[in-house]
Design a protein around this motif. Sequence first.
Motif, PDB file in Angstrom:
ATOM      1  N   ARG A   1      -2.776  -0.963   9.296  1.00  0.00           N
ATOM      2  CA  ARG A   1      -3.212  -1.187   7.923  1.00  0.00           C
ATOM      3  C   ARG A   1      -3.544  -2.659   7.728  1.00  0.00           C
ATOM      4  O   ARG A   1      -2.926  -3.539   8.333  1.00  0.00           O
ATOM      5  CB  ARG A   1      -2.108  -0.768   6.956  1.00  0.00           C
ATOM      6  CG  ARG A   1      -1.796   0.714   7.015  1.00  0.00           C
ATOM      7  CD  ARG A   1      -0.596   1.066   6.148  1.00  0.00           C
ATOM      8  NE  ARG A   1      -0.833   0.786   4.735  1.00  0.00           N
ATOM      9  CZ  ARG A   1       0.096   0.975   3.795  1.00  0.00           C
ATOM     10  NH1 ARG A   1       1.285   1.430   4.120  1.00  0.00           N
ATOM     11  NH2 ARG A   1      -0.184   0.700   2.526  1.00  0.00           N
ATOM     12  N   PRO A   2      -4.506  -2.978   6.887  1.00  0.00           N
ATOM     13  CA  PRO A   2      -4.850  -4.385   6.636  1.00  0.00           C
ATOM     14  C   PRO A   2      -3.736  -5.099   5.888  1.00  0.00           C
ATOM     15  O   PRO A   2      -3.012  -4.492   5.078  1.00  0.00           O
ATOM     16  CB  PRO A   2      -6.126  -4.288   5.784  1.00  0.00           C
ATOM     17  CG  PRO A   2      -6.079  -2.933   5.159  1.00  0.00           C
ATOM     18  CD  PRO A   2      -5.375  -2.042   6.140  1.00  0.00           C
ATOM     19  N   LEU A   3      -3.610  -6.397   6.142  1.00  0.00           N
ATOM     20  CA  LEU A   3      -2.531  -7.183   5.557  1.00  0.00           C
ATOM     21  C   LEU A   3      -2.534  -7.129   4.036  1.00  0.00           C
ATOM     22  O   LEU A   3      -1.470  -7.078   3.405  1.00  0.00           O
ATOM     23  CB  LEU A   3      -2.650  -8.642   6.036  1.00  0.00           C
ATOM     24  CG  LEU A   3      -1.652  -9.640   5.458  1.00  0.00           C
ATOM     25  CD1 LEU A   3      -0.219  -9.257   5.813  1.00  0.00           C
ATOM     26  CD2 LEU A   3      -1.969 -11.047   5.945  1.00  0.00           C
ATOM     27  N   GLU A   4      -3.710  -7.134   3.432  1.00  0.00           N
ATOM     28  CA  GLU A   4      -3.767  -7.195   1.966  1.00  0.00           C
ATOM     29  C   GLU A   4      -3.116  -5.986   1.294  1.00  0.00           C
ATOM     30  O   GLU A   4      -2.728  -6.060   0.127  1.00  0.00           O
ATOM     31  CB  GLU A   4      -5.218  -7.346   1.475  1.00  0.00           C
ATOM     32  CG  GLU A   4      -6.180  -6.288   1.971  1.00  0.00           C
ATOM     33  CD  GLU A   4      -6.908  -6.703   3.243  1.00  0.00           C
ATOM     34  OE1 GLU A   4      -8.010  -6.182   3.477  1.00  0.00           O
ATOM     35  OE2 GLU A   4      -6.374  -7.555   3.981  1.00  0.00           O
ATOM     36  N   GLU A   5      -2.974  -4.885   2.010  1.00  0.00           N
ATOM     37  CA  GLU A   5      -2.294  -3.722   1.444  1.00  0.00           C
ATOM     38  C   GLU A   5      -0.775  -3.871   1.479  1.00  0.00           C
ATOM     39  O   GLU A   5      -0.064  -3.102   0.837  1.00  0.00           O
ATOM     40  CB  GLU A   5      -2.678  -2.454   2.216  1.00  0.00           C
ATOM     41  CG  GLU A   5      -4.121  -2.022   2.058  1.00  0.00           C
ATOM     42  CD  GLU A   5      -4.402  -0.718   2.776  1.00  0.00           C
ATOM     43  OE1 GLU A   5      -3.447  -0.118   3.326  1.00  0.00           O
ATOM     44  OE2 GLU A   5      -5.576  -0.292   2.797  1.00  0.00           O
TER      45      GLU A   5
ATOM     46  N   THR B   1       2.665  -9.515  -5.147  1.00  0.00           N
ATOM     47  CA  THR B   1       2.990 -10.714  -5.911  1.00  0.00           C
ATOM     48  C   THR B   1       3.814 -10.353  -7.131  1.00  0.00           C
ATOM     49  O   THR B   1       3.405  -9.513  -7.939  1.00  0.00           O
ATOM     50  CB  THR B   1       1.713 -11.449  -6.367  1.00  0.00           C
ATOM     51  OG1 THR B   1       0.946 -11.815  -5.213  1.00  0.00           O
ATOM     52  CG2 THR B   1       2.054 -12.706  -7.156  1.00  0.00           C
ATOM     53  N   ASP B   2       4.992 -10.937  -7.231  1.00  0.00           N
ATOM     54  CA  ASP B   2       5.879 -10.854  -8.399  1.00  0.00           C
ATOM     55  C   ASP B   2       6.560  -9.495  -8.585  1.00  0.00           C
ATOM     56  O   ASP B   2       7.712  -9.447  -9.008  1.00  0.00           O
ATOM     57  CB  ASP B   2       5.160 -11.232  -9.701  1.00  0.00           C
ATOM     58  CG  ASP B   2       4.787 -12.707  -9.736  1.00  0.00           C
ATOM     59  OD1 ASP B   2       5.517 -13.505  -9.103  1.00  0.00           O
ATOM     60  OD2 ASP B   2       3.767 -13.049 -10.350  1.00  0.00           O
ATOM     61  N   SER B   3       5.883  -8.395  -8.304  1.00  0.00           N
ATOM     62  CA  SER B   3       6.512  -7.091  -8.450  1.00  0.00           C
ATOM     63  C   SER B   3       5.933  -6.120  -7.422  1.00  0.00           C
ATOM     64  O   SER B   3       4.816  -6.317  -6.947  1.00  0.00           O
ATOM     65  CB  SER B   3       6.354  -6.520  -9.860  1.00  0.00           C
ATOM     66  OG  SER B   3       4.997  -6.293 -10.155  1.00  0.00           O
ATOM     67  N   TRP B   4       6.698  -5.094  -7.123  1.00  0.00           N
ATOM     68  CA  TRP B   4       6.291  -4.140  -6.084  1.00  0.00           C
ATOM     69  C   TRP B   4       4.956  -3.487  -6.424  1.00  0.00           C
ATOM     70  O   TRP B   4       4.741  -3.016  -7.540  1.00  0.00           O
ATOM     71  CB  TRP B   4       7.367  -3.060  -5.938  1.00  0.00           C
ATOM     72  CG  TRP B   4       7.133  -2.186  -4.747  1.00  0.00           C
ATOM     73  CD1 TRP B   4       6.446  -1.003  -4.707  1.00  0.00           C
ATOM     74  CD2 TRP B   4       7.565  -2.425  -3.410  1.00  0.00           C
ATOM     75  NE1 TRP B   4       6.424  -0.483  -3.447  1.00  0.00           N
ATOM     76  CE2 TRP B   4       7.107  -1.328  -2.608  1.00  0.00           C
ATOM     77  CE3 TRP B   4       8.285  -3.448  -2.786  1.00  0.00           C
ATOM     78  CZ2 TRP B   4       7.361  -1.248  -1.246  1.00  0.00           C
ATOM     79  CZ3 TRP B   4       8.542  -3.348  -1.434  1.00  0.00           C
ATOM     80  CH2 TRP B   4       8.071  -2.260  -0.688  1.00  0.00           C
ATOM     81  N   GLY B   5       4.048  -3.496  -5.460  1.00  0.00           N
ATOM     82  CA  GLY B   5       2.771  -2.855  -5.647  1.00  0.00           C
ATOM     83  C   GLY B   5       1.716  -3.723  -6.308  1.00  0.00           C
ATOM     84  O   GLY B   5       0.543  -3.329  -6.376  1.00  0.00           O
ATOM     85  N   GLN B   6       2.116  -4.896  -6.804  1.00  0.00           N
ATOM     86  CA  GLN B   6       1.175  -5.792  -7.471  1.00  0.00           C
ATOM     87  C   GLN B   6       0.493  -6.663  -6.412  1.00  0.00           C
ATOM     88  O   GLN B   6       1.098  -7.566  -5.847  1.00  0.00           O
ATOM     89  CB  GLN B   6       1.889  -6.678  -8.494  1.00  0.00           C
ATOM     90  CG  GLN B   6       0.972  -7.596  -9.280  1.00  0.00           C
ATOM     91  CD  GLN B   6       0.025  -6.836 -10.186  1.00  0.00           C
ATOM     92  OE1 GLN B   6       0.434  -5.886 -10.845  1.00  0.00           O
ATOM     93  NE2 GLN B   6      -1.226  -7.245 -10.207  1.00  0.00           N
ATOM     94  N   GLN B   7      -0.787  -6.400  -6.160  1.00  0.00           N
ATOM     95  CA  GLN B   7      -1.491  -7.106  -5.102  1.00  0.00           C
ATOM     96  C   GLN B   7      -2.299  -8.267  -5.659  1.00  0.00           C
ATOM     97  O   GLN B   7      -2.696  -8.262  -6.813  1.00  0.00           O
ATOM     98  CB  GLN B   7      -2.400  -6.150  -4.333  1.00  0.00           C
ATOM     99  CG  GLN B   7      -1.609  -5.079  -3.592  1.00  0.00           C
ATOM    100  CD  GLN B   7      -2.499  -4.103  -2.860  1.00  0.00           C
ATOM    101  OE1 GLN B   7      -3.615  -3.832  -3.279  1.00  0.00           O
ATOM    102  NE2 GLN B   7      -1.991  -3.541  -1.760  1.00  0.00           N
TER     103      GLN B   7
END
Length: 215
Positions: A201-205, A209-215
């Motif tokens: 999987r790509p790193l950006e996935e 940032t700050d909370s789970w799932g917040q990309q």
Amino acid sequence: MSNQAFSDAERAAVYRAIRERRDMRHFCGGEVAPEVLARLLQAAHHAPSVGLMQPWRFLRISQLERRRMIHALVEAERRLTAEALGERGDDFMQLKVEGILDCAELLIAALPDGRDKHVFGRRTLPEMDLASLSCAIQNMWLAARAEGLGMGWVSLFDPAALAELLNMPSDARPVAVLCLGPVAEFYTRPMLEQEGWAQPRPLEELVFTDSWGQQ
């Protein structure tokens, strides 16, 4: 503030070892010179460890018959894993998952007995002993790549059966069967990717940032 960074060439070498490290399954016999093996073990020993507990033990398997017994344990688990995979079982059985009988050196990485007395850093996260051992294994892996040697981490085994085979204390635990030695070539990509078993999987996935799932 003084500049503590490595030179450009030194940094490039570090990142190259990280980028080109592979979980190797194909070995071509040969040998690992004693001084090289000593360097690799010293690299492992330089790993960070929670509370400076250094929870790594390495067993070098020198007897061919014992190697064959370990191989038999891995083969038994390989077949059980194939059954557990259901419809993917046949595809799994086509994969080469170890190089135990082909590699120059075989090492067992294990957690020692008496780990419960180490509380520093483990009171709420007791698995940090395993994290520390994993750092030691990774150090050895990167050093092996820099030495031009392949290394593979085999985890297909019954820990209790392997511990009994190696006469380990009751609360010690084998974690990894490490195959080490010369290889004809390194995989250009992770072997499971090359074989079509899985895709990275790509790193950006995987960075939030700050909370789970917040990309």
